[in-house]
Design a protein around this motif. Structure first.
Motif, PDB file in Angstrom:
ATOM      1  N   SER A   1      28.627  28.066  41.815  1.00 30.87           N
ATOM      2  CA  SER A   1      28.216  28.274  43.207  1.00 30.87           C
ATOM      3  C   SER A   1      27.966  29.743  43.542  1.00 30.87           C
ATOM      4  CB  SER A   1      29.267  27.691  44.163  1.00 30.87           C
ATOM      5  OG  SER A   1      30.468  28.448  44.102  1.00 30.87           O
ATOM      6  N   ASP A   2      28.655  30.656  42.823  1.00 27.58           N
ATOM      7  CA  ASP A   2      28.465  32.073  43.173  1.00 27.58           C
ATOM      8  C   ASP A   2      28.665  33.034  41.999  1.00 27.58           C
ATOM      9  OD1 ASP A   2      31.172  31.817  42.855  1.00 27.58           O
ATOM     10  OD2 ASP A   2      31.735  32.530  44.848  1.00 27.58           O
ATOM     11  N   CYS A   3      28.496  32.540  40.784  1.00 29.91           N
ATOM     12  CA  CYS A   3      28.688  33.429  39.631  1.00 29.91           C
ATOM     13  C   CYS A   3      27.470  34.330  39.430  1.00 29.91           C
ATOM     14  CB  CYS A   3      28.962  32.623  38.364  1.00 29.91           C
ATOM     15  SG  CYS A   3      27.626  31.518  37.873  1.00 29.91           S
TER      16      CYS A   3
ATOM     17  N   TRP B   1      37.125  34.631  36.158  1.00 27.77           N
ATOM     18  CA  TRP B   1      35.711  34.593  35.762  1.00 27.77           C
ATOM     19  C   TRP B   1      35.019  35.917  36.109  1.00 27.77           C
ATOM     20  CZ3 TRP B   1      33.209  32.271  32.276  1.00 27.77           C
ATOM     21  CH2 TRP B   1      31.816  32.392  32.222  1.00 27.77           C
ATOM     22  N   ARG B   2      35.360  36.502  37.260  1.00 28.07           N
ATOM     23  CA  ARG B   2      34.784  37.802  37.622  1.00 28.07           C
ATOM     24  C   ARG B   2      35.109  38.860  36.570  1.00 28.07           C
ATOM     25  NH1 ARG B   2      35.392  41.389  41.451  1.00 28.07           N
ATOM     26  NH2 ARG B   2      37.549  40.860  41.919  1.00 28.07           N
TER      27      ARG B   2
ATOM     28  N   ALA C   1      29.229  36.593  24.613  1.00 25.47           N
ATOM     29  CA  ALA C   1      29.053  35.428  25.485  1.00 25.47           C
ATOM     30  C   ALA C   1      30.397  35.142  26.141  1.00 25.47           C
ATOM     31  CB  ALA C   1      28.583  34.214  24.682  1.00 25.47           C
ATOM     32  N   ILE C   2      30.342  34.538  27.329  1.00 32.97           N
ATOM     33  CA  ILE C   2      31.573  34.142  28.026  1.00 32.97           C
ATOM     34  C   ILE C   2      31.462  32.682  28.439  1.00 32.97           C
ATOM     35  CG2 ILE C   2      32.272  36.440  28.809  1.00 32.97           C
ATOM     36  CD1 ILE C   2      30.904  35.869  31.504  1.00 32.97           C
ATOM     37  N   GLY C   3      32.617  32.042  28.516  1.00 34.71           N
ATOM     38  CA  GLY C   3      32.614  30.627  28.860  1.00 34.71           C
ATOM     39  C   GLY C   3      33.974  30.181  29.347  1.00 34.71           C
TER      40      GLY C   3
ATOM     41  N   ARG D   1      34.068  19.589  38.745  1.00 36.32           N
ATOM     42  CA  ARG D   1      34.325  20.286  40.019  1.00 36.32           C
ATOM     43  C   ARG D   1      34.633  21.770  39.802  1.00 36.32           C
ATOM     44  NH1 ARG D   1      39.775  20.824  41.380  1.00 36.32           N
ATOM     45  NH2 ARG D   1      41.234  19.787  39.974  1.00 36.32           N
ATOM     46  N   HIS D   2      35.301  22.082  38.698  1.00 33.28           N
ATOM     47  CA  HIS D   2      35.573  23.492  38.395  1.00 33.28           C
ATOM     48  C   HIS D   2      34.279  24.230  38.062  1.00 33.28           C
ATOM     49  CE1 HIS D   2      39.418  21.453  36.899  1.00 33.28           C
ATOM     50  NE2 HIS D   2      39.767  22.084  38.007  1.00 33.28           N
ATOM     51  N   LEU D   3      33.420  23.569  37.290  1.00 28.51           N
ATOM     52  CA  LEU D   3      32.140  24.177  36.922  1.00 28.51           C
ATOM     53  C   LEU D   3      31.271  24.396  38.162  1.00 28.51           C
ATOM     54  CD1 LEU D   3      31.361  22.160  33.662  1.00 28.51           C
ATOM     55  CD2 LEU D   3      32.037  24.565  33.800  1.00 28.51           C
ATOM     56  N   GLU D   4      31.245  23.406  39.051  1.00 27.57           N
ATOM     57  CA  GLU D   4      30.474  23.546  40.292  1.00 27.57           C
ATOM     58  C   GLU D   4      30.962  24.757  41.094  1.00 27.57           C
ATOM     59  OE1 GLU D   4      29.141  18.941  41.306  1.00 27.57           O
ATOM     60  OE2 GLU D   4      31.077  19.683  42.047  1.00 27.57           O
ATOM     61  N   ASP D   5      32.270  24.935  41.108  1.00 28.07           N
ATOM     62  CA  ASP D   5      32.879  26.047  41.837  1.00 28.07           C
ATOM     63  C   ASP D   5      32.430  27.390  41.252  1.00 28.07           C
ATOM     64  OD1 ASP D   5      34.496  27.153  43.796  1.00 28.07           O
ATOM     65  OD2 ASP D   5      36.328  27.028  42.585  1.00 28.07           O
ATOM     66  N   ILE D   6      32.447  27.490  39.927  1.00 26.29           N
ATOM     67  CA  ILE D   6      32.006  28.723  39.257  1.00 26.29           C
ATOM     68  C   ILE D   6      30.508  28.947  39.494  1.00 26.29           C
ATOM     69  CG2 ILE D   6      31.570  29.777  36.986  1.00 26.29           C
ATOM     70  CD1 ILE D   6      34.454  30.013  37.587  1.00 26.29           C
TER      71      ILE D   6
END
Length: 274
Positions: free
Chosen positions: A154-156, A124-125, A138-140, A147-152
């Motif tokens: 949290s600090d994207c 993602w970085r 756009a990126i996705g 849970r994966h979305l929450e992880d991204i």
């Protein structure tokens, strides 16, 4: 907003316009098969093509779009980084390779194909870097669970605009859909017509009621659920027929009937175990 025309778009969370309806080219053979399918689609009014590095047809996708004579800026092109290439530096290299194969200076949407444990955040970085460089409008992500979305999230630095997942009447993923709505992440359906497994009494009955095919009923349902949808076909009649869904609307009761078919049944892999 429900799409009223094939050219209608949804505005993503970064302001980019994405067509609600497109052509998926998974398992379409590189060369004549995929090129012809794209020509049929573009002639029919499609302006959204979805490919991936895994599909091994990016070169043919780019060729077909160039040969169409349609302005590149008018066609929304998605591709994806494959699992073997995930990680920061390797994703940047994979993106360069995809652009080269497509013969394009940018893509409209670049996706992380699967949430590969221990790698997808670095991937993602890399997507954020590509986005900041202006090489992806756009990126996705694809196949991400809550849970994966929450992880991204949290600090994207850049929020995902899209989550492309397996989505159809037997797998409605309502909690995921609600989560994406809440966080302004557009849900997009792959395998919307369930790999042809449409012989369900409710769909057959609704097809008769509306004078449409079961596939058209499902695709219309997707749009009314505000889910971008990209059915795959290489046959001209199916490509045209799939898009012939803007002259009717399913009633709220019929929408609910289709929702009621959910069995949490996947035809593809489970992202939690893949």
């Amino acid at each position: 907003m429900t799409a009223k025309h094939l050219a209608d778009t949804v505005t993503l969370n970064n302001g980019v316009e994405m067509p609600w309806f497109g052509l998926g080219v998974y398992k379409a053979q590189a060369g004549t098969e995929v090129e012809t399918a794209i020509h049929y689609a573009l002639e029919a009014g499609y302006r959204h093509i979805d490919t991936a590095a895994l599909y091994a047809n990016e070169e043919s996708v780019g060729k077909a779009i160039r040969e169409s004579g349609i302005d590149r800026a008018s066609i929304f092109v998605t591709t994806k980084v494959w699992n073997d290439d995930q990680g920061y530096d390797s994703t940047l290299r994979a993106f360069d390779a995809s652009l080269k194969r497509l013969g394009m200076e940018y893509v409209d949407l670049y996706l992380v194909h699967w949430p590969i444990s221990g790698k997808y955040k670095e991937t993602w970085r890399a997507l954020e870097t590509i986005y900041e460089q202006g090489r992806a409008r756009a990126i996705g992500v694809s196949n991400f669970q809550i849970r994966h979305l929450e992880d991204i999230l949290s600090d994207c630095k850049v929020r995902p605009t899209v989550n492309q997942v397996e989505y159809h009447p037997l797998l409605t993923q309502q909690p995921l859909h609600a989560y994406c709505r809440e966080h302004q992440i557009q849900l997009e359906a792959w395998s919307p017509i369930m790999r042809g497994n449409l012989d369900l009494p409710v769909l057959q009955e609704l097809a008769r009621k509306y004078g449409k095919t079961p596939a058209q009923i499902v695709l219309r349902w997707d749009l009314q659920e505000e889910v971008v949808t990209i059915p795959k076909s290489v046959h001209r009649d199916h490509i045209i027929q799939n898009a012939d869904i803007f002259d009717f609307e399913l009633s709220p009761e019929d929408m609910e009937q289709i929702r009621g078919l959910n069995q949490n049944h996947r035809f593809g892999p489970d992202p939690d175990t893949y």
